[in-house]
Design a protein around this motif. Structure first.
Motif, PDB file in Angstrom:
ATOM      1  N   LEU A 170       0.864  -1.168   0.000  1.00 38.31           N
ATOM      2  CA  LEU A 170       0.000   0.000   0.000  1.00 38.31           C
ATOM      3  C   LEU A 170       0.904   1.222   0.000  1.00 38.31           C
ATOM      4  O   LEU A 170       1.834   1.309   0.806  1.00 38.31           O
ATOM      5  N   LYS A 171       0.659   2.129  -0.936  1.00 38.54           N
ATOM      6  CA  LYS A 171       1.460   3.344  -0.991  1.00 38.54           C
ATOM      7  C   LYS A 171       0.573   4.495  -1.430  1.00 38.54           C
ATOM      8  O   LYS A 171      -0.553   4.285  -1.900  1.00 38.54           O
ATOM      9  N   ALA A 172       1.068   5.699  -1.270  1.00 35.06           N
ATOM     10  CA  ALA A 172       0.331   6.887  -1.668  1.00 35.06           C
ATOM     11  C   ALA A 172       0.999   7.479  -2.901  1.00 35.06           C
ATOM     12  O   ALA A 172       2.220   7.494  -3.008  1.00 35.06           O
ATOM     13  N   THR A 173       0.180   7.929  -3.853  1.00 38.02           N
ATOM     14  CA  THR A 173       0.702   8.632  -5.018  1.00 38.02           C
ATOM     15  C   THR A 173       0.164  10.054  -4.973  1.00 38.02           C
ATOM     16  O   THR A 173      -1.022  10.272  -4.707  1.00 38.02           O
ATOM     17  N   ASP A 174       1.048  11.010  -5.207  1.00 39.76           N
ATOM     18  CA  ASP A 174       0.655  12.419  -5.202  1.00 39.76           C
ATOM     19  C   ASP A 174       0.271  12.842  -6.601  1.00 39.76           C
ATOM     20  O   ASP A 174       0.999  12.587  -7.567  1.00 39.76           O
ATOM     21  N   ARG A 175      -0.871  13.487  -6.719  1.00 40.71           N
ATOM     22  CA  ARG A 175      -1.340  14.007  -8.006  1.00 40.71           C
ATOM     23  C   ARG A 175      -1.213  15.521  -7.954  1.00 40.71           C
ATOM     24  O   ARG A 175      -1.742  16.165  -7.053  1.00 40.71           O
ATOM     25  N   PRO A 176      -0.534  16.116  -8.922  1.00 43.63           N
ATOM     26  CA  PRO A 176      -0.342  17.570  -8.903  1.00 43.63           C
ATOM     27  C   PRO A 176      -1.634  18.298  -9.283  1.00 43.63           C
ATOM     28  O   PRO A 176      -2.577  17.696  -9.801  1.00 43.63           O
ATOM     29  N   GLU A 177      -1.654  19.587  -9.017  1.00 45.81           N
ATOM     30  CA  GLU A 177      -2.778  20.414  -9.432  1.00 45.81           C
ATOM     31  C   GLU A 177      -2.851  20.367 -10.948  1.00 45.81           C
ATOM     32  O   GLU A 177      -1.828  20.367 -11.639  1.00 45.81           O
ATOM     33  N   ARG A 178      -4.069  20.303 -11.508  1.00 44.84           N
ATOM     34  CA  ARG A 178      -4.188  20.210 -12.965  1.00 44.84           C
ATOM     35  C   ARG A 178      -5.466  20.893 -13.436  1.00 44.84           C
ATOM     36  O   ARG A 178      -6.396  21.121 -12.657  1.00 44.84           O
ATOM     37  N   GLN A 179      -5.490  21.169 -14.710  1.00 45.01           N
ATOM     38  CA  GLN A 179      -6.644  21.814 -15.327  1.00 45.01           C
ATOM     39  C   GLN A 179      -7.593  20.753 -15.868  1.00 45.01           C
ATOM     40  O   GLN A 179      -7.160  19.678 -16.304  1.00 45.01           O
ATOM     41  N   GLY A 180      -8.879  21.059 -15.848  1.00 42.33           N
ATOM     42  CA  GLY A 180      -9.888  20.161 -16.386  1.00 42.33           C
ATOM     43  C   GLY A 180     -11.100  20.945 -16.818  1.00 42.33           C
ATOM     44  O   GLY A 180     -11.088  22.188 -16.797  1.00 42.33           O
ATOM     45  N   ARG A 181     -12.142  20.268 -17.211  1.00 39.74           N
ATOM     46  CA  ARG A 181     -13.376  20.920 -17.651  1.00 39.74           C
ATOM     47  C   ARG A 181     -14.562  20.330 -16.908  1.00 39.74           C
ATOM     48  O   ARG A 181     -14.628  19.129 -16.661  1.00 39.74           O
ATOM     49  N   ASN A 182     -15.519  21.195 -16.574  1.00 39.06           N
ATOM     50  CA  ASN A 182     -16.785  20.767 -16.009  1.00 39.06           C
ATOM     51  C   ASN A 182     -17.557  20.092 -17.140  1.00 39.06           C
ATOM     52  O   ASN A 182     -17.831  20.733 -18.158  1.00 39.06           O
ATOM     53  N   PRO A 183     -17.898  18.805 -17.008  1.00 44.11           N
ATOM     54  CA  PRO A 183     -18.561  18.111 -18.118  1.00 44.11           C
ATOM     55  C   PRO A 183     -19.946  18.662 -18.447  1.00 44.11           C
ATOM     56  O   PRO A 183     -20.402  18.549 -19.568  1.00 44.11           O
ATOM     57  N   ARG A 184     -20.588  19.279 -17.485  1.00 47.22           N
ATOM     58  CA  ARG A 184     -21.937  19.799 -17.720  1.00 47.22           C
ATOM     59  C   ARG A 184     -21.902  21.123 -18.463  1.00 47.22           C
ATOM     60  O   ARG A 184     -22.678  21.345 -19.389  1.00 47.22           O
ATOM     61  N   THR A 185     -20.992  22.026 -18.036  1.00 50.96           N
ATOM     62  CA  THR A 185     -20.988  23.382 -18.605  1.00 50.96           C
ATOM     63  C   THR A 185     -19.841  23.614 -19.586  1.00 50.96           C
ATOM     64  O   THR A 185     -19.865  24.584 -20.332  1.00 50.96           O
ATOM     65  N   GLY A 186     -18.828  22.774 -19.553  1.00 52.97           N
ATOM     66  CA  GLY A 186     -17.674  22.983 -20.418  1.00 52.97           C
ATOM     67  C   GLY A 186     -16.706  24.020 -19.865  1.00 52.97           C
ATOM     68  O   GLY A 186     -15.677  24.307 -20.476  1.00 52.97           O
ATOM     69  N   GLU A 187     -17.009  24.571 -18.695  1.00 53.90           N
ATOM     70  CA  GLU A 187     -16.174  25.600 -18.081  1.00 53.90           C
ATOM     71  C   GLU A 187     -14.845  24.999 -17.598  1.00 53.90           C
ATOM     72  O   GLU A 187     -14.800  23.887 -17.092  1.00 53.90           O
ATOM     73  N   ALA A 188     -13.759  25.751 -17.797  1.00 57.37           N
ATOM     74  CA  ALA A 188     -12.439  25.307 -17.336  1.00 57.37           C
ATOM     75  C   ALA A 188     -12.392  25.397 -15.804  1.00 57.37           C
ATOM     76  O   ALA A 188     -12.832  26.395 -15.225  1.00 57.37           O
ATOM     77  N   ILE A 189     -11.856  24.336 -15.160  1.00 58.14           N
ATOM     78  CA  ILE A 189     -11.723  24.333 -13.707  1.00 58.14           C
ATOM     79  C   ILE A 189     -10.346  23.790 -13.341  1.00 58.14           C
ATOM     80  O   ILE A 189      -9.691  23.144 -14.159  1.00 58.14           O
ATOM     81  N   THR A 190      -9.934  24.079 -12.116  1.00 59.16           N
ATOM     82  CA  THR A 190      -8.647  23.589 -11.624  1.00 59.16           C
ATOM     83  C   THR A 190      -8.902  22.548 -10.546  1.00 59.16           C
ATOM     84  O   THR A 190      -9.626  22.797  -9.586  1.00 59.16           O
ATOM     85  N   PHE A 191      -8.312  21.369 -10.744  1.00 61.08           N
ATOM     86  CA  PHE A 191      -8.390  20.325  -9.730  1.00 61.08           C
ATOM     87  C   PHE A 191      -7.230  20.522  -8.765  1.00 61.08           C
ATOM     88  O   PHE A 191      -6.082  20.686  -9.192  1.00 61.08           O
ATOM     89  N   LYS A 192      -7.506  20.492  -7.476  1.00 54.28           N
ATOM     90  CA  LYS A 192      -6.465  20.668  -6.462  1.00 54.28           C
ATOM     91  C   LYS A 192      -5.520  19.473  -6.444  1.00 54.28           C
ATOM     92  O   LYS A 192      -5.906  18.360  -6.812  1.00 54.28           O
ATOM     93  N   ALA A 193      -4.322  19.706  -5.975  1.00 55.25           N
ATOM     94  CA  ALA A 193      -3.370  18.611  -5.779  1.00 55.25           C
ATOM     95  C   ALA A 193      -3.943  17.673  -4.718  1.00 55.25           C
ATOM     96  O   ALA A 193      -4.613  18.119  -3.778  1.00 55.25           O
ATOM     97  N   SER A 194      -3.684  16.388  -4.886  1.00 52.53           N
ATOM     98  CA  SER A 194      -4.227  15.427  -3.924  1.00 52.53           C
ATOM     99  C   SER A 194      -3.300  14.224  -3.797  1.00 52.53           C
ATOM    100  O   SER A 194      -2.409  14.022  -4.614  1.00 52.53           O
ATOM    101  N   ARG A 195      -3.538  13.468  -2.755  1.00 52.43           N
ATOM    102  CA  ARG A 195      -2.797  12.219  -2.522  1.00 52.43           C
ATOM    103  C   ARG A 195      -3.811  11.081  -2.558  1.00 52.43           C
ATOM    104  O   ARG A 195      -4.834  11.128  -1.887  1.00 52.43           O
ATOM    105  N   ARG A 196      -3.496  10.046  -3.320  1.00 48.15           N
ATOM    106  CA  ARG A 196      -4.394   8.905  -3.468  1.00 48.15           C
ATOM    107  C   ARG A 196      -3.691   7.631  -3.021  1.00 48.15           C
ATOM    108  O   ARG A 196      -2.537   7.413  -3.382  1.00 48.15           O
ATOM    109  N   PRO A 197      -4.390   6.769  -2.283  1.00 50.10           N
ATOM    110  CA  PRO A 197      -3.783   5.486  -1.923  1.00 50.10           C
ATOM    111  C   PRO A 197      -3.808   4.545  -3.121  1.00 50.10           C
ATOM    112  O   PRO A 197      -4.708   4.612  -3.959  1.00 50.10           O
ATOM    113  N   LYS A 198      -2.824   3.676  -3.196  1.00 53.23           N
ATOM    114  CA  LYS A 198      -2.745   2.694  -4.268  1.00 53.23           C
ATOM    115  C   LYS A 198      -2.260   1.378  -3.667  1.00 53.23           C
ATOM    116  O   LYS A 198      -1.290   1.357  -2.916  1.00 53.23           O
ATOM    117  N   LEU A 199      -2.948   0.292  -4.009  1.00 56.29           N
ATOM    118  CA  LEU A 199      -2.573  -1.034  -3.535  1.00 56.29           C
ATOM    119  C   LEU A 199      -2.076  -1.844  -4.721  1.00 56.29           C
ATOM    120  O   LEU A 199      -2.795  -2.031  -5.706  1.00 56.29           O
TER     121      LEU A 199
END
Length: 190
Positions: free
Chosen positions: A48-77
């Motif tokens: 079990l380990k954690a992977t860090d995901r950097p801040e990244r750009q994305g789009r709201n699927p409903r409106t198409g508006e550009a949004i920023t996803f915050k950096a996060s840490r996700r567990p991985k097995l």
């Protein structure tokens, strides 16, 4: 976690509160280890380990508006080869047809876990062994008899007198208590 709790209770004989306490402790340890950025080997299961995901750009699927996803840490097995081998179907057994997906969880009857080569069961708790080796004279309890008199009854004979968890019992060491609240009587009275 109910199916897991039920299976562990049935295969180890531990109480639900013990199983839940162990599980809560394990989850707390895993989260603390991953929060500190460390890998956690889980013997017989994987790493079990954690992977860090950097801040990244994305789009709201409903409106198409550009949004920023915050950096996060996700567990991985990452499963170990030995565990992956254990989950493969037995080629000598006929495979059941795939069932239609259901939203209800079905719990298979709990069967004892067959021993796996190289994996030993945990040691028997010392307090459990100590209970069998201690030899105390049998405790006697005062209970109210059907004729409203008080009688002295040994522990082993309480069920025969109709004592259940809600029956008041007395001993000099415990005072008056409901039989279900006396640790010495747990498992003897229902």
């Amino acid at each position: 976690m109910s199916a897991l709790t039920d299976h562990v209770k049935a295969s180890t004989g531990f109480s639900e509160s013990t199983v839940n306490a162990v599980w809560d402790s394990a989850v707390a340890f895993m989260s603390l280890t991953l929060r500190n950025g460390e890998k956690l080997p889980l013997e017989g299961l994987g790493i079990l380990k954690a992977t860090d995901r950097p801040e990244r750009q994305g789009r709201n699927p409903r409106t198409g508006e550009a949004i920023t996803f915050k950096a996060s840490r996700r567990p991985k097995l990452t499963f170990s080869k030995s565990f992956l081998t254990l989950v493969q179907p037995d080629p000598s057994q006929p495979q059941p047809a795939p069932a239609a997906e259901s939203t209800a969880q079905s719990v298979a009857p709990v069967a004892p876990v067959p021993p796996v080569a190289g994996i030993q069961p945990p040691p028997i708790p010392a307090d459990l062994l100590a209970q069998k080796t201690l030899t105390h004279p049998e405790q006697t309890w005062q209970i109210k008899a059907p004729d409203s008199s008080f009688v002295e009854v040994p522990t082993s004979e309480l069920p025969g007198w109709g004592v259940n968890a809600s029956t008041p019992v007395y001993s000099p060491s415990t005072g008056w208590k409901l039989a279900g609240k006396v640790p010495e009587l747990v498992g003897i009275v229902k």
